[in-house]
Write a protein that holds these residues in place. Structure first.
Motif, PDB file in Angstrom:
ATOM      1  N   ALA A  87       0.493  -1.124   0.130  1.00 50.19           N
ATOM      2  CA  ALA A  87      -0.190   0.179   0.310  1.00 50.19           C
ATOM      3  C   ALA A  87       0.836   1.271  -0.076  1.00 50.19           C
ATOM      4  O   ALA A  87       1.529   1.722   1.546  1.00 50.19           O
ATOM      5  N   PRO A  88       1.321   1.768  -1.086  1.00 49.73           N
ATOM      6  CA  PRO A  88       2.224   2.611  -1.601  1.00 49.73           C
ATOM      7  C   PRO A  88       1.328   3.720  -0.490  1.00 49.73           C
ATOM      8  O   PRO A  88       0.519   4.725  -0.963  1.00 49.73           O
ATOM      9  N   ALA A  89       2.888   4.950   0.207  1.00 49.65           N
ATOM     10  CA  ALA A  89       2.260   6.613   0.630  1.00 49.65           C
ATOM     11  C   ALA A  89       3.292   7.156   0.308  1.00 49.65           C
ATOM     12  O   ALA A  89       4.268   6.899   1.180  1.00 49.65           O
ATOM     13  N   MET A  90       3.075   7.936  -0.811  1.00 49.54           N
ATOM     14  CA  MET A  90       4.494   9.320  -0.538  1.00 49.54           C
ATOM     15  C   MET A  90       3.751  10.734  -1.561  1.00 49.54           C
ATOM     16  O   MET A  90       2.954  10.379  -1.906  1.00 49.54           O
ATOM     17  N   ASN A  91       4.974  11.627  -1.066  1.00 47.76           N
ATOM     18  CA  ASN A  91       4.217  12.727  -2.140  1.00 47.76           C
ATOM     19  C   ASN A  91       3.914  12.573  -3.199  1.00 47.76           C
ATOM     20  O   ASN A  91       4.623  11.296  -4.157  1.00 47.76           O
ATOM     21  N   THR A  92       2.607  12.660  -3.933  1.00 49.56           N
ATOM     22  CA  THR A  92       2.228  13.311  -5.198  1.00 49.56           C
ATOM     23  C   THR A  92       3.658  12.985  -6.464  1.00 49.56           C
ATOM     24  O   THR A  92       3.386  12.159  -7.482  1.00 49.56           O
ATOM     25  N   VAL A  93       4.645  14.078  -6.403  1.00 48.51           N
ATOM     26  CA  VAL A  93       5.665  14.133  -7.626  1.00 48.51           C
ATOM     27  C   VAL A  93       6.503  12.218  -7.195  1.00 48.51           C
ATOM     28  O   VAL A  93       6.791  11.993  -8.218  1.00 48.51           O
ATOM     29  N   MET A  94       6.446  12.832  -6.237  1.00 52.76           N
ATOM     30  CA  MET A  94       7.573  10.933  -5.859  1.00 52.76           C
ATOM     31  C   MET A  94       6.545   9.948  -6.959  1.00 52.76           C
ATOM     32  O   MET A  94       7.617   8.890  -7.206  1.00 52.76           O
ATOM     33  N   TYR A  95       5.223  10.070  -5.957  1.00 54.04           N
ATOM     34  CA  TYR A  95       4.224   8.558  -7.145  1.00 54.04           C
ATOM     35  C   TYR A  95       4.572   8.270  -8.203  1.00 54.04           C
ATOM     36  O   TYR A  95       4.402   7.963  -8.718  1.00 54.04           O
ATOM     37  N   GLN A  96       4.601   9.911  -8.852  1.00 51.24           N
ATOM     38  CA  GLN A  96       4.576   9.802 -10.228  1.00 51.24           C
ATOM     39  C   GLN A  96       5.284   9.971 -10.861  1.00 51.24           C
ATOM     40  O   GLN A  96       4.865   9.492 -12.011  1.00 51.24           O
TER      41      GLN A  96
ATOM     42  N   CYS B 163       2.492  16.896   3.215  1.00 45.02           N
ATOM     43  CA  CYS B 163       4.066  18.173   3.016  1.00 45.02           C
ATOM     44  C   CYS B 163       3.120  18.710   2.625  1.00 45.02           C
ATOM     45  O   CYS B 163       3.463  20.105   2.348  1.00 45.02           O
ATOM     46  N   GLY B 164       1.813  19.064   2.767  1.00 49.49           N
ATOM     47  CA  GLY B 164       0.677  20.288   2.049  1.00 49.49           C
ATOM     48  C   GLY B 164       0.479  19.808   0.680  1.00 49.49           C
ATOM     49  O   GLY B 164      -0.311  21.395  -0.041  1.00 49.49           O
ATOM     50  N   ASP B 165       0.675  19.291  -0.108  1.00 52.31           N
ATOM     51  CA  ASP B 165       0.779  19.360  -1.260  1.00 52.31           C
ATOM     52  C   ASP B 165      -0.699  18.721  -1.610  1.00 52.31           C
ATOM     53  O   ASP B 165      -0.875  17.785  -1.171  1.00 52.31           O
ATOM     54  N   TRP B 166      -1.606  18.923  -3.103  1.00 53.09           N
ATOM     55  CA  TRP B 166      -2.446  17.808  -3.054  1.00 53.09           C
ATOM     56  C   TRP B 166      -2.164  17.054  -4.344  1.00 53.09           C
ATOM     57  O   TRP B 166      -1.813  17.746  -4.863  1.00 53.09           O
ATOM     58  N   GLY B 167      -3.030  15.694  -3.826  1.00 58.22           N
ATOM     59  CA  GLY B 167      -2.781  15.196  -5.122  1.00 58.22           C
ATOM     60  C   GLY B 167      -2.801  13.739  -4.903  1.00 58.22           C
ATOM     61  O   GLY B 167      -3.332  13.337  -3.599  1.00 58.22           O
TER      62      GLY B 167
ATOM     63  N   PRO C 132      -2.142   4.768  -3.897  1.00 57.38           N
ATOM     64  CA  PRO C 132      -2.932   5.209  -3.015  1.00 57.38           C
ATOM     65  C   PRO C 132      -3.743   5.716  -3.058  1.00 57.38           C
ATOM     66  O   PRO C 132      -4.514   6.164  -4.743  1.00 57.38           O
ATOM     67  N   GLY C 133      -4.516   6.687  -2.758  1.00 55.67           N
ATOM     68  CA  GLY C 133      -5.930   7.731  -2.043  1.00 55.67           C
ATOM     69  C   GLY C 133      -5.316   9.094  -3.695  1.00 55.67           C
ATOM     70  O   GLY C 133      -4.110   9.432  -3.398  1.00 55.67           O
ATOM     71  N   LYS C 134      -6.432   9.917  -3.598  1.00 59.50           N
ATOM     72  CA  LYS C 134      -5.783  11.789  -3.320  1.00 59.50           C
ATOM     73  C   LYS C 134      -6.276  12.355  -2.485  1.00 59.50           C
ATOM     74  O   LYS C 134      -7.479  12.037  -1.601  1.00 59.50           O
ATOM     75  N   GLY C 135      -6.169  13.462  -2.342  1.00 58.42           N
ATOM     76  CA  GLY C 135      -6.137  14.522  -1.180  1.00 58.42           C
ATOM     77  C   GLY C 135      -5.415  15.419  -1.057  1.00 58.42           C
ATOM     78  O   GLY C 135      -4.001  15.402  -1.175  1.00 58.42           O
TER      79      GLY C 135
END
Ligand SMILES: Cc1cc2nc3c(=O)[nH]c(=O)nc-3n(C[C@H](O)[C@H](O)[C@H](O)COP(=O)(O)O)c2cc1C
Length: 399
Positions: free
Chosen positions: A123-132, A160-164, A153-156
């Motif tokens: 179940a991955p979880a990380m910052n959006t840029v990392m994930y993408q 870190c304050g980012d949204w995605g 992972p889900g979106k939200g």
């Protein structure tokens, strides 16, 4: 308790991300569901959540050092790898995903991933840029190709304050994925199953409707149980406030007429039908186009009959097995048996909805399943999910 989880050994791997705190909730939920949980953490994960929390919740020693000495002589990563019925890594960092994709085994968690034969979920979880990042996506794809299960992972809003994208999947979704793996009887593979659930709403005017107390919980539990057992499931649902089960085709409807049309449309493709919806028998004959204003005089609503979905399904039945529900408050057996015969059903589940412990809004149910061949099965009070599996166990004997 849930029979999919009772007594099962679940190994939980936690790596070093902010979402590590959610692993505490996951551990607690799995213990409440009746499973045994052991936790293996990366060194970095222990900086996000203290092993003592997981130790207290799981009731077991927490493992984080490949070379930690143990009282017994056990090589820890091999012992844990063999102990697990299923292994879930939540949260899985980009680092752990990368290591697993490349076969790197440089700490207890990554070594155990390599050493186990148990089905393993990430179940991955990380910052959006990392994930993408392409490399992370490639690594996830590689893991999938190797036969690992990935819970996206889900979106939200991320820590870190980012949204995605990148938020750890809901604990509910992780539990559903585990349940699907742990349920051993895949006895509905190749079957297409139609389930109706929930109440219907019959419009009075633009702001009012007539409905009933059905929560949809029983039908949703049946749909979920059928999906876990390998079926393709169509769930025709009236308005409810509960989350639809994962992995089923949802057909949302409002009124009895809509439910009739959708159900009849899907019927010829279905092998088994569970008609658990509480469909309104009557609808308002003349729906007001504007909101009805209050006055001092009583008002009369004229109601007309809705189509009887179950009767129509029984009348046009070919290869299908038809399971009806009789929710009654009196003379249960008599009404149920009459409905079983009059509507040409194969089974009817009779339950007394006048009791608080079972029935419409409750998470529990009890009832008597009557089969057209004369078999009678009393199902005692239990969680609606277990109850759903019990009904299915009986119905598939008939296939
Ligand atoms: C405050 C903080 C939060 C972090 N959150 C994440 C995260 O959510 N996901 C992730 O992949 N890495 C995250 N990292 C980076 C990892 O901790 C880092 O890659 C580390 O090497 C992972 O080690 P592990 O995979 O062995 O646990 C975070 C780091 C810090 C300092």
């Amino acid at each position: 308790m849930n029979s999919s989880f009772t007594g099962k050994n679940i190994l939980l791997g936690i790596s070093g991300g902010i979402a590590a705190y959610k692993a505490a909730d996951l551990t607690s939920r799995l213990i409440k569901l009746g499973s045994n949980v052991k936790v293996v953490m990366t060194k970095n994960a222990t900086r996000f959540i203290h092993p003592l929390t997981l130790e207290s919740l799981s009731g077991n020693q927490v493992y984080h050092d490949t070379f930690q000495s143990t009282e017994r002589y056990d090589i820890e990563h091999i012992a844990l790898a063999k102990w697990a019925d299923v292994f879930v890594i939540a949260p899985a960092t980009a680092n752990v995903i990368g290591k697993a994709a490349c076969g790197i085994a440089d700490d207890l968690l990554s070594t155990t991933i390599l050493a186990t034969e148990a089905k393993t979920i990430f179940a991955p979880a990380m910052n959006t840029v990392m994930y993408q990042k392409r490399v992370v996506q490639d690594n996830l794809k590689k893991l999938e190709d190797f036969g690992y299960v990935i819970i996206p992972p889900g979106k939200g809003r991320l820590a870190c304050g980012d949204w995605g994208e990148g938020k750890l999947a809901d604990v509910d979704d992780i539990i559903s994925a585990l349940e699907e793996i742990l349920w051993e009887k895949k006895d509905l593979v190749g079957k297409r199953i139609l389930v109706t659930a929930g109440p219907t709403n019959e419009t009075i005017d633009p702001v009012r409707f007539i409905s009933n107390r059905s929560s949809g919980k029983m039908g949703y539990a049946i749909a979920k149980a059928c999906a876990i057992r390998g079926a393709t499931v169509d769930l025709v649902t009236g308005p409810t406030s509960i989350d639809p089960p994962k992995g089923v085709n949802i057909h949302s409807v409002e009124s009895a007429k809509e439910m009739y049309n959708t159900t009849i449309g899907l019927y010829s493709y279905s092998d088994i039908v569970f008609k658990a919806a509480a469909v309104a028998d009557y609808r308002v004959q003349e729906v007001a186009t504007d909101k009805i204003k209050k006055g001092s005089e009583p008002i009369t609503l004229k109601l007309e009959r809705n189509p009887d979905i179950l009767l129509e399904l029984g009348r046009t039945k070919k290869h299908q097995i038809l399971v009806g529900f009789a929710a009654e408050t009196q003379e249960l057996e008599q009404y149920a048996l009459r409905k079983l015969k009059d509507k040409n059903l194969d089974f009817i589940l009779a339950n007394d909805v006048s009791t608080k412990r079972s029935g419409f809004q409750s998470d529990f149910n009890q009832g008597i399943l009557y089969c057209i061949n004369g078999d009678v099965e009393t199902i005692p009070l239990m969680d609606k999910e277990d109850f759903a599996h019990r009904i299915i166990d009986e119905v598939i004997k008939y296939i």
